[in-house]
Design a protein around this motif. Structure first.
Motif, PDB file in Angstrom:
ATOM      1  N   LYS A   1      90.327 -79.426  60.844  1.00  0.00           N
ATOM      2  CA  LYS A   1      91.136 -80.623  60.581  1.00  0.00           C
ATOM      3  C   LYS A   1      92.517 -80.453  61.185  1.00  0.00           C
ATOM      4  O   LYS A   1      93.060 -79.350  61.215  1.00  0.00           O
ATOM      5  CB  LYS A   1      91.335 -80.828  59.075  1.00  0.00           C
ATOM      6  CG  LYS A   1      90.134 -81.309  58.296  1.00  0.00           C
ATOM      7  CD  LYS A   1      89.650 -82.683  58.695  1.00  0.00           C
ATOM      8  CE  LYS A   1      90.626 -83.800  58.322  1.00  0.00           C
ATOM      9  NZ  LYS A   1      90.053 -85.137  58.710  1.00  0.00           N
TER      10      LYS A   1
ATOM     11  N   GLU B   1      95.036 -88.216  61.422  1.00  0.00           N
ATOM     12  CA  GLU B   1      94.131 -87.073  61.354  1.00  0.00           C
ATOM     13  C   GLU B   1      93.448 -86.805  62.686  1.00  0.00           C
ATOM     14  O   GLU B   1      93.256 -87.700  63.496  1.00  0.00           O
ATOM     15  CB  GLU B   1      93.042 -87.328  60.295  1.00  0.00           C
ATOM     16  CG  GLU B   1      93.613 -87.473  58.890  1.00  0.00           C
ATOM     17  CD  GLU B   1      92.535 -87.699  57.847  1.00  0.00           C
ATOM     18  OE1 GLU B   1      91.364 -87.319  58.079  1.00  0.00           O
ATOM     19  OE2 GLU B   1      92.875 -88.266  56.791  1.00  0.00           O
ATOM     20  N   ASP B   2      93.065 -85.560  62.864  1.00  0.00           N
ATOM     21  CA  ASP B   2      92.196 -85.112  63.954  1.00  0.00           C
ATOM     22  C   ASP B   2      92.705 -85.530  65.340  1.00  0.00           C
ATOM     23  O   ASP B   2      93.849 -85.305  65.646  1.00  0.00           O
ATOM     24  CB  ASP B   2      90.754 -85.561  63.679  1.00  0.00           C
ATOM     25  CG  ASP B   2      90.251 -84.954  62.358  1.00  0.00           C
ATOM     26  OD1 ASP B   2      90.832 -83.933  61.939  1.00  0.00           O
ATOM     27  OD2 ASP B   2      89.323 -85.500  61.759  1.00  0.00           O
TER      28      ASP B   2
END
Ligand SMILES: Nc1ncnc2c1ncn2[C@@H]1O[C@H](COP(=O)(O)OP(=O)(O)OP(=O)(O)O)[C@@H](O)[C@H]1O
Ligand SMILES: [Mg+2]
Length: 119
Positions: free
Chosen positions: A98, A107-108
């Motif tokens: 992550k 995110e990501d």
């Protein structure tokens, strides 16, 4: 996503940073570390000569990248950090579970540092 961890010679740092910049790699972390890469040192003691693990100053780069950036990142480090003598260092490529950008909560892939516009 991958974390590219590179251990390089300190004197090669500026060349490596230039090569990474040209490869459009932007987010990275640098630490000064000490490491052992197989070379030994002979030490004279009152009992004779012993061999001890030699530690040398190195620089560690931690670079979080999306998958398509792994190859250009590794190539940039390989060509800029090489002298051809023992002790040039190592590159490890680790899987990353992550990534979060703290400011936005992204995110990501969205959280990998984007290519910054040249100002
Ligand atoms: N297996 C390893 N695990 C973790 N760090 C390593 C490892 N091998 C080398 N390093 C790190 O890389 C630095 C440089 O290692 P070095 O260049 O001597 O690797 P090498 O594989 O012995 O290559 P060379 O044959 O060119 O000496 C070490 O000081 C250490 O910080
Ligand atoms: Mg070695």
């Amino acid at each position: 996503m991958r974390l590219v961890v590179a251990i390089i010679r300190p004197e090669k740092l500026s060349e490596v940073l230039e090569a990474l910049f040209r490869a459009e790699v932007r987010g990275l972390t640098i630490s000064r570390v000490q490491g052992h890469g197989g070379e030994t040192e002979r030490v004279e003691t009152y009992r004779g000569t012993t061999v001890k693990m030699e530690l040398s100053d190195k620089v560690r780069l931690d670079i979080g990248v999306s998958d398509h950036f792994v190859e250009p990142t590794v190539r940039a480090i390989l060509s800029a950090a090489r002298t051809g003598s023992v002790g040039d260092g190592k590159i490890f490529v680790l899987p990353v579970e992550k990534i979060y950008r703290i400011r936005t909560g992204e995110e990501d892939e969205a959280a990998v540092t984007p290519v910054a516009p040249v100002t």
